[in-house]
Design a protein around this motif. Structure first.
Motif, PDB file in Angstrom:
ATOM      1  N   MET A 198      41.042  30.344  41.081  1.00  0.00           N
ATOM      2  CA  MET A 198      41.154  31.785  41.215  1.00  0.00           C
ATOM      3  C   MET A 198      41.094  32.435  39.835  1.00  0.00           C
ATOM      4  O   MET A 198      41.737  31.968  38.914  1.00  0.00           O
ATOM      5  N   ASP A 199      40.352  33.509  39.749  1.00  0.00           N
ATOM      6  CA  ASP A 199      40.325  34.344  38.557  1.00  0.00           C
ATOM      7  C   ASP A 199      40.994  35.666  38.902  1.00  0.00           C
ATOM      8  O   ASP A 199      40.798  36.202  39.986  1.00  0.00           O
ATOM      9  N   THR A 200      41.770  36.204  37.987  1.00  0.00           N
ATOM     10  CA  THR A 200      42.400  37.506  38.179  1.00  0.00           C
ATOM     11  C   THR A 200      41.656  38.524  37.329  1.00  0.00           C
ATOM     12  O   THR A 200      41.432  38.292  36.142  1.00  0.00           O
ATOM     13  N   VAL A 201      41.254  39.642  37.949  1.00  0.00           N
ATOM     14  CA  VAL A 201      40.506  40.684  37.241  1.00  0.00           C
ATOM     15  C   VAL A 201      41.053  42.057  37.611  1.00  0.00           C
ATOM     16  O   VAL A 201      41.611  42.245  38.686  1.00  0.00           O
ATOM     17  N   ASP A 202      40.873  43.010  36.710  1.00  0.00           N
ATOM     18  CA  ASP A 202      41.183  44.410  36.981  1.00  0.00           C
ATOM     19  C   ASP A 202      39.902  45.069  37.452  1.00  0.00           C
ATOM     20  O   ASP A 202      38.827  44.833  36.883  1.00  0.00           O
ATOM     21  N   THR A 227      35.384  29.675  44.992  1.00  0.00           N
ATOM     22  CA  THR A 227      34.786  28.685  45.870  1.00  0.00           C
ATOM     23  C   THR A 227      33.481  29.215  46.446  1.00  0.00           C
ATOM     24  O   THR A 227      33.067  30.340  46.149  1.00  0.00           O
ATOM     25  N   ARG A 228      32.843  28.428  47.287  1.00  0.00           N
ATOM     26  CA  ARG A 228      31.560  28.815  47.862  1.00  0.00           C
ATOM     27  C   ARG A 228      31.644  30.142  48.612  1.00  0.00           C
ATOM     28  O   ARG A 228      30.760  30.981  48.524  1.00  0.00           O
ATOM     29  N   HIS A 229      32.715  30.352  49.364  1.00  0.00           N
ATOM     30  CA  HIS A 229      32.922  31.617  50.075  1.00  0.00           C
ATOM     31  C   HIS A 229      33.935  32.438  49.286  1.00  0.00           C
ATOM     32  O   HIS A 229      35.125  32.185  49.342  1.00  0.00           O
ATOM     33  N   ARG A 230      33.430  33.407  48.553  1.00  0.00           N
ATOM     34  CA  ARG A 230      34.285  34.193  47.671  1.00  0.00           C
ATOM     35  C   ARG A 230      35.343  34.943  48.474  1.00  0.00           C
ATOM     36  O   ARG A 230      35.033  35.611  49.451  1.00  0.00           O
ATOM     37  N   THR A 231      36.573  34.835  48.044  1.00  0.00           N
ATOM     38  CA  THR A 231      37.672  35.595  48.637  1.00  0.00           C
ATOM     39  C   THR A 231      38.236  36.517  47.574  1.00  0.00           C
ATOM     40  O   THR A 231      38.267  36.171  46.392  1.00  0.00           O
ATOM     41  N   VAL A 232      38.663  37.685  47.995  1.00  0.00           N
ATOM     42  CA  VAL A 232      39.251  38.655  47.081  1.00  0.00           C
ATOM     43  C   VAL A 232      40.585  39.085  47.682  1.00  0.00           C
ATOM     44  O   VAL A 232      40.637  39.497  48.836  1.00  0.00           O
ATOM     45  N   ARG A 233      41.639  38.966  46.894  1.00  0.00           N
ATOM     46  CA  ARG A 233      42.980  39.305  47.366  1.00  0.00           C
ATOM     47  C   ARG A 233      43.626  40.306  46.422  1.00  0.00           C
ATOM     48  O   ARG A 233      43.656  40.110  45.209  1.00  0.00           O
ATOM     49  N   PHE A 234      44.136  41.414  46.989  1.00  0.00           N
ATOM     50  CA  PHE A 234      44.850  42.437  46.220  1.00  0.00           C
ATOM     51  C   PHE A 234      46.135  41.836  45.662  1.00  0.00           C
ATOM     52  O   PHE A 234      46.874  41.174  46.376  1.00  0.00           O
ATOM     53  N   VAL A 235      46.407  42.099  44.367  1.00  0.00           N
ATOM     54  CA  VAL A 235      47.637  41.630  43.743  1.00  0.00           C
ATOM     55  C   VAL A 235      48.591  42.797  43.506  1.00  0.00           C
ATOM     56  O   VAL A 235      49.733  42.772  43.945  1.00  0.00           O
ATOM     57  N   ARG A 236      48.093  43.846  42.802  1.00  0.00           N
ATOM     58  CA  ARG A 236      48.952  44.996  42.481  1.00  0.00           C
ATOM     59  C   ARG A 236      48.125  46.138  41.931  1.00  0.00           C
ATOM     60  O   ARG A 236      46.976  45.961  41.521  1.00  0.00           O
ATOM     61  N   LEU A 237      48.730  47.324  41.912  1.00  0.00           N
ATOM     62  CA  LEU A 237      48.132  48.477  41.244  1.00  0.00           C
ATOM     63  C   LEU A 237      48.227  48.274  39.742  1.00  0.00           C
ATOM     64  O   LEU A 237      49.182  47.689  39.248  1.00  0.00           O
ATOM     65  N   ARG A 238      47.267  48.797  38.996  1.00  0.00           N
ATOM     66  CA  ARG A 238      47.276  48.730  37.536  1.00  0.00           C
ATOM     67  C   ARG A 238      47.444  50.154  37.018  1.00  0.00           C
ATOM     68  O   ARG A 238      46.509  50.774  36.547  1.00  0.00           O
ATOM     69  N   GLU A 239      48.658  50.660  37.122  1.00  0.00           N
ATOM     70  CA  GLU A 239      48.938  52.023  36.688  1.00  0.00           C
ATOM     71  C   GLU A 239      49.061  52.061  35.165  1.00  0.00           C
ATOM     72  O   GLU A 239      49.512  51.114  34.553  1.00  0.00           O
ATOM     73  N   GLY A 240      48.605  53.146  34.587  1.00  0.00           N
ATOM     74  CA  GLY A 240      48.734  53.334  33.148  1.00  0.00           C
ATOM     75  C   GLY A 240      47.622  52.711  32.336  1.00  0.00           C
ATOM     76  O   GLY A 240      47.686  52.689  31.121  1.00  0.00           O
ATOM     77  N   LEU A 241      46.581  52.197  32.986  1.00  0.00           N
ATOM     78  CA  LEU A 241      45.457  51.633  32.214  1.00  0.00           C
ATOM     79  C   LEU A 241      44.395  52.669  32.013  1.00  0.00           C
ATOM     80  O   LEU A 241      44.139  53.483  32.805  1.00  0.00           O
ATOM     81  N   GLU A 289      44.590  45.128  40.370  1.00  0.00           N
ATOM     82  CA  GLU A 289      44.380  43.745  39.965  1.00  0.00           C
ATOM     83  C   GLU A 289      44.109  42.950  41.236  1.00  0.00           C
ATOM     84  O   GLU A 289      44.828  43.096  42.227  1.00  0.00           O
ATOM     85  N   VAL A 290      43.059  42.135  41.217  1.00  0.00           N
ATOM     86  CA  VAL A 290      42.722  41.294  42.358  1.00  0.00           C
ATOM     87  C   VAL A 290      42.513  39.860  41.900  1.00  0.00           C
ATOM     88  O   VAL A 290      42.179  39.616  40.742  1.00  0.00           O
ATOM     89  N   GLU A 291      42.732  38.935  42.813  1.00  0.00           N
ATOM     90  CA  GLU A 291      42.393  37.537  42.578  1.00  0.00           C
ATOM     91  C   GLU A 291      41.076  37.276  43.282  1.00  0.00           C
ATOM     92  O   GLU A 291      40.912  37.612  44.457  1.00  0.00           O
ATOM     93  N   VAL A 292      40.131  36.668  42.558  1.00  0.00           N
ATOM     94  CA  VAL A 292      38.823  36.371  43.114  1.00  0.00           C
ATOM     95  C   VAL A 292      38.681  34.865  43.189  1.00  0.00           C
ATOM     96  O   VAL A 292      38.746  34.178  42.166  1.00  0.00           O
ATOM     97  N   GLY A 293      38.507  34.355  44.402  1.00  0.00           N
ATOM     98  CA  GLY A 293      38.316  32.929  44.589  1.00  0.00           C
ATOM     99  C   GLY A 293      36.953  32.503  44.078  1.00  0.00           C
ATOM    100  O   GLY A 293      35.969  33.231  44.219  1.00  0.00           O
TER     101      GLY A 293
END
Length: 90
Positions: free
Chosen positions: A1-5, A76-90, A70-74
């Motif tokens: 998993m990669d975490t991205v804003d 693997t072959r079938h990309r999954t995207v999961r919400f982690v949190r709001l990024r307030e103040g960026l 902020e989301v986590e992006v899987g």
């Protein structure tokens, strides 16, 4: 998993309690997140007032103001995207 804003570009469901988000990933592609849990729905809904645009086919809405999350992006072959949190103040 990669975490991205990333930025929310649309929501599915009611603006006050969206069921899932459509986000623009760093490579420019759009992706839909997995279902939000009840706490996440309330949190995102509070961050969106006044930032909801036109209704989309299927019950979604465009998001007109910049809301970063902020989301986590899987990686693997079938990309999954999961919400982690709001990024307030960026």
């Amino acid at each position: 998993m990669d975490t991205v804003d990333t930025e929310i570009v649309a929501i599915a469901g009611a603006p006050a309690r969206p069921a899932c988000l459509v986000v623009r990933l760093p490579d420019g592609t759009l992706a839909q997140t997995a279902q939000l849990d009840s706490g996440q729905r309330a949190t995102v809904g509070r961050a969106l007032p006044g930032g909801i645009g036109e209704a989309l086919p299927g019950g979604g809405h465009r998001v007109t103001t910049a809301v970063l999350v902020e989301v986590e992006v899987g990686t693997t072959r079938h990309r999954t995207v999961r919400f982690v949190r709001l990024r307030e103040g960026l």
